[in-house]
Design a protein around this motif. Structure first.
Motif, PDB file in Angstrom:
ATOM      1  N   LYS A 164      48.383   0.216 -11.557  1.00 47.09           N
ATOM      2  CA  LYS A 164      48.015  -1.335 -11.480  1.00 47.09           C
ATOM      3  C   LYS A 164      46.782  -1.900 -12.078  1.00 47.09           C
ATOM      4  N   THR A 165      45.724  -1.253 -11.919  1.00 45.48           N
ATOM      5  CA  THR A 165      44.524  -1.750 -12.506  1.00 45.48           C
ATOM      6  C   THR A 165      44.290  -1.328 -13.958  1.00 45.48           C
ATOM      7  N   ARG A 166      45.066  -0.217 -14.567  1.00 44.34           N
ATOM      8  CA  ARG A 166      44.954   0.108 -15.839  1.00 44.34           C
ATOM      9  C   ARG A 166      45.815  -0.856 -16.512  1.00 44.34           C
ATOM     10  N   LYS A 167      46.943  -1.152 -15.902  1.00 46.04           N
ATOM     11  CA  LYS A 167      47.913  -2.224 -16.713  1.00 46.04           C
ATOM     12  C   LYS A 167      47.131  -3.361 -16.790  1.00 46.04           C
ATOM     13  N   ALA A 168      46.575  -4.035 -15.829  1.00 48.00           N
ATOM     14  CA  ALA A 168      45.787  -5.398 -15.638  1.00 48.00           C
ATOM     15  C   ALA A 168      44.742  -5.324 -16.764  1.00 48.00           C
ATOM     16  N   THR A 169      44.059  -4.275 -16.991  1.00 43.65           N
ATOM     17  CA  THR A 169      42.832  -4.313 -18.218  1.00 43.65           C
ATOM     18  C   THR A 169      43.730  -4.127 -19.479  1.00 43.65           C
ATOM     19  N   TYR A 170      44.667  -3.411 -19.453  1.00 46.64           N
ATOM     20  CA  TYR A 170      45.318  -3.299 -20.944  1.00 46.64           C
ATOM     21  C   TYR A 170      45.946  -4.798 -21.381  1.00 46.64           C
ATOM     22  N   GLU A 171      46.742  -5.317 -20.471  1.00 48.97           N
ATOM     23  CA  GLU A 171      47.256  -6.655 -20.925  1.00 48.97           C
ATOM     24  C   GLU A 171      46.141  -7.675 -21.199  1.00 48.97           C
ATOM     25  N   LYS A 172      45.055  -7.523 -20.352  1.00 51.63           N
ATOM     26  CA  LYS A 172      44.076  -8.532 -20.553  1.00 51.63           C
ATOM     27  C   LYS A 172      43.425  -8.222 -22.055  1.00 51.63           C
ATOM     28  N   ILE A 173      43.274  -7.120 -22.411  1.00 48.46           N
ATOM     29  CA  ILE A 173      42.810  -6.882 -23.875  1.00 48.46           C
ATOM     30  C   ILE A 173      43.575  -7.290 -24.866  1.00 48.46           C
ATOM     31  N   MET A 174      45.057  -7.087 -24.642  1.00 48.72           N
ATOM     32  CA  MET A 174      45.810  -7.880 -25.695  1.00 48.72           C
ATOM     33  C   MET A 174      45.805  -9.426 -25.920  1.00 48.72           C
ATOM     34  N   ASP A 175      45.159  -9.903 -24.949  1.00 50.37           N
ATOM     35  CA  ASP A 175      45.168 -11.522 -25.141  1.00 50.37           C
ATOM     36  C   ASP A 175      44.234 -11.826 -26.278  1.00 50.37           C
ATOM     37  N   GLU A 176      43.406 -11.032 -26.613  1.00 52.11           N
ATOM     38  CA  GLU A 176      42.300 -11.716 -27.821  1.00 52.11           C
ATOM     39  C   GLU A 176      42.104 -10.277 -28.501  1.00 52.11           C
ATOM     40  N   ARG A 177      41.538 -10.594 -29.828  1.00 51.91           N
ATOM     41  CA  ARG A 177      41.119  -9.542 -30.647  1.00 51.91           C
ATOM     42  C   ARG A 177      39.735  -9.095 -30.329  1.00 51.91           C
ATOM     43  N   VAL A 178      39.426  -7.970 -30.191  1.00 51.58           N
ATOM     44  CA  VAL A 178      38.095  -7.326 -29.913  1.00 51.58           C
ATOM     45  C   VAL A 178      36.934  -8.094 -30.588  1.00 51.58           C
ATOM     46  N   VAL A 179      37.211  -8.212 -31.903  1.00 47.05           N
ATOM     47  CA  VAL A 179      36.084  -8.788 -32.798  1.00 47.05           C
ATOM     48  C   VAL A 179      35.704 -10.289 -32.298  1.00 47.05           C
ATOM     49  N   SER A 180      36.745 -11.030 -31.849  1.00 47.53           N
ATOM     50  CA  SER A 180      36.377 -12.272 -31.340  1.00 47.53           C
ATOM     51  C   SER A 180      35.239 -12.431 -30.240  1.00 47.53           C
ATOM     52  N   TYR A 181      35.049 -11.449 -29.443  1.00 42.05           N
ATOM     53  CA  TYR A 181      34.250 -11.452 -28.074  1.00 42.05           C
ATOM     54  C   TYR A 181      33.407 -10.226 -28.173  1.00 42.05           C
ATOM     55  N   PHE A 182      33.095  -9.349 -29.277  1.00 46.47           N
ATOM     56  CA  PHE A 182      32.407  -8.267 -29.301  1.00 46.47           C
ATOM     57  C   PHE A 182      31.014  -8.519 -29.036  1.00 46.47           C
ATOM     58  N   GLN A 183      30.176  -9.669 -29.395  1.00 45.62           N
ATOM     59  CA  GLN A 183      28.945  -9.890 -29.093  1.00 45.62           C
ATOM     60  C   GLN A 183      28.712 -10.142 -27.679  1.00 45.62           C
ATOM     61  N   GLU A 184      29.589 -11.154 -27.296  1.00 42.32           N
ATOM     62  CA  GLU A 184      29.655 -11.607 -25.773  1.00 42.32           C
ATOM     63  C   GLU A 184      29.723 -10.332 -24.747  1.00 42.32           C
ATOM     64  N   LEU A 185      30.806  -9.419 -25.157  1.00 42.22           N
ATOM     65  CA  LEU A 185      30.868  -8.367 -24.485  1.00 42.22           C
ATOM     66  C   LEU A 185      29.827  -7.220 -24.370  1.00 42.22           C
ATOM     67  N   LEU A 186      28.784  -7.132 -25.458  1.00 45.66           N
ATOM     68  CA  LEU A 186      27.651  -6.452 -25.396  1.00 45.66           C
ATOM     69  C   LEU A 186      26.686  -7.221 -24.418  1.00 45.66           C
ATOM     70  N   GLY A 187      26.461  -8.402 -24.522  1.00 44.87           N
ATOM     71  CA  GLY A 187      25.742  -8.994 -23.544  1.00 44.87           C
ATOM     72  C   GLY A 187      26.109  -8.834 -22.059  1.00 44.87           C
ATOM     73  N   ILE A 188      27.361  -9.250 -21.581  1.00 46.81           N
ATOM     74  CA  ILE A 188      27.684  -8.966 -20.351  1.00 46.81           C
ATOM     75  C   ILE A 188      27.529  -7.384 -19.913  1.00 46.81           C
ATOM     76  N   MET A 189      28.023  -6.504 -20.548  1.00 49.97           N
ATOM     77  CA  MET A 189      27.768  -4.930 -20.224  1.00 49.97           C
ATOM     78  C   MET A 189      26.263  -4.736 -20.073  1.00 49.97           C
ATOM     79  N   SER A 190      25.495  -5.139 -20.834  1.00 42.71           N
ATOM     80  CA  SER A 190      24.055  -4.857 -20.572  1.00 42.71           C
ATOM     81  C   SER A 190      23.670  -5.449 -19.257  1.00 42.71           C
ATOM     82  N   GLU A 191      24.195  -6.515 -18.707  1.00 39.65           N
ATOM     83  CA  GLU A 191      23.939  -6.890 -17.589  1.00 39.65           C
ATOM     84  C   GLU A 191      24.677  -6.479 -16.084  1.00 39.65           C
ATOM     85  N   THR A 192      25.629  -5.697 -16.530  1.00 33.79           N
ATOM     86  CA  THR A 192      26.580  -5.020 -15.543  1.00 33.79           C
ATOM     87  C   THR A 192      26.243  -3.587 -15.072  1.00 33.79           C
ATOM     88  N   GLN A 193      26.151  -3.549 -13.787  1.00 35.84           N
ATOM     89  CA  GLN A 193      25.893  -2.133 -13.143  1.00 35.84           C
ATOM     90  C   GLN A 193      27.215  -1.607 -13.073  1.00 35.84           C
TER      91      GLN A 193
END
Length: 208
Positions: free
Chosen positions: A23-52
């Motif tokens: 269930k959790t893997r399917k949810a992540t997989y499907e969410k990834i498919m909603d957008e191209r990774v390049v479009s949120y690359f920089q934002e993801l870097l920032g969020i992960m740097s602030e995430t434990q």
């Protein structure tokens, strides 16, 4: 990218890491498919740097996504997540993936963050690749040795895409001004300098 998309994706992935199941893997997989990774690359870097997060769990689930991915965007996301972990043991596998130009840049990001010798790997990839793969590798690497500088000035600019951009990178990272300051230069450097300057000038003329 939709508002809060990246934050929601990170939340889903961390939930997957903490409780990996279909269930959790399917949810992540499907969410990834909603957008191209390049479009949120920089934002993801920032969020992960602030995430434990638990690095071991993140690596485990990144590898799961990488090994089960049927779509390129999921492969890219998985590689990116590996970059937030110590991924030295996966270096050879990542280098192989990087031979496909669509993944070159993101693999180099992961190796720079999570492994050693990323600049050397970028140089080796640049020599093997053409097109956008070479562009990504040259954009990533530093002209930190005489061999790298010489190659940038004599061979690196020979791409079929983004010629002017790559030429400017070669001129800057290869230190063309320093190389041409010598009393004598090689035939290869003379030809390389001509090619680099021609590529830059051609792009300038195309703008008019």
């Amino acid at each position: 990218v939709l508002p809060n998309y990246t934050k929601k994706l990170v939340q889903l992935f961390i939930a997957q890491c903490d409780n990996p199941n279909d269930k959790t893997r399917k949810a992540t997989y499907e969410k990834i498919m909603d957008e191209r990774v390049v479009s949120y690359f920089q934002e993801l870097l920032g969020i992960m740097s602030e995430t434990q997060y638990d690095e071991e769990k993140v690596q485990r689930e990144a590898i799961w996504l990488l090994e089960h991915a049927a779509h390129r965007e999921v492969v890219k996301f998985a590689i990116m997540m590996l970059g937030f972990t110590k991924c030295e043991s996966y270096r050879e596998r990542l280098q192989t993936i990087a031979l496909h130009e669509e993944f070159t840049g993101i693999v180099l990001f992961a190796l720079r963050n999570g492994a050693t010798g990323a600049n050397d790997i970028a140089f080796e990839l640049a020599k093997k690749l053409k097109g956008w793969g070479r562009v990504a590798a040259i954009d990533f690497m530093e002209g930190n040795t005489a061999d790298v500088k010489e190659w940038l000035l004599t061979e690196g600019y020979k791409t079929e895409v983004a010629e002017a951009f790559v030429a400017m990178l070669g001129i800057e990272k290869g230190k063309l001004d320093v190389a041409l300051h010598e009393k004598e230069i090689s035939y290869e450097l003379f030809n390389g300098a001509s090619g680099l300057i021609t590529n830059v000038l051609n792009n300038s003329f195309e703008r008019f």
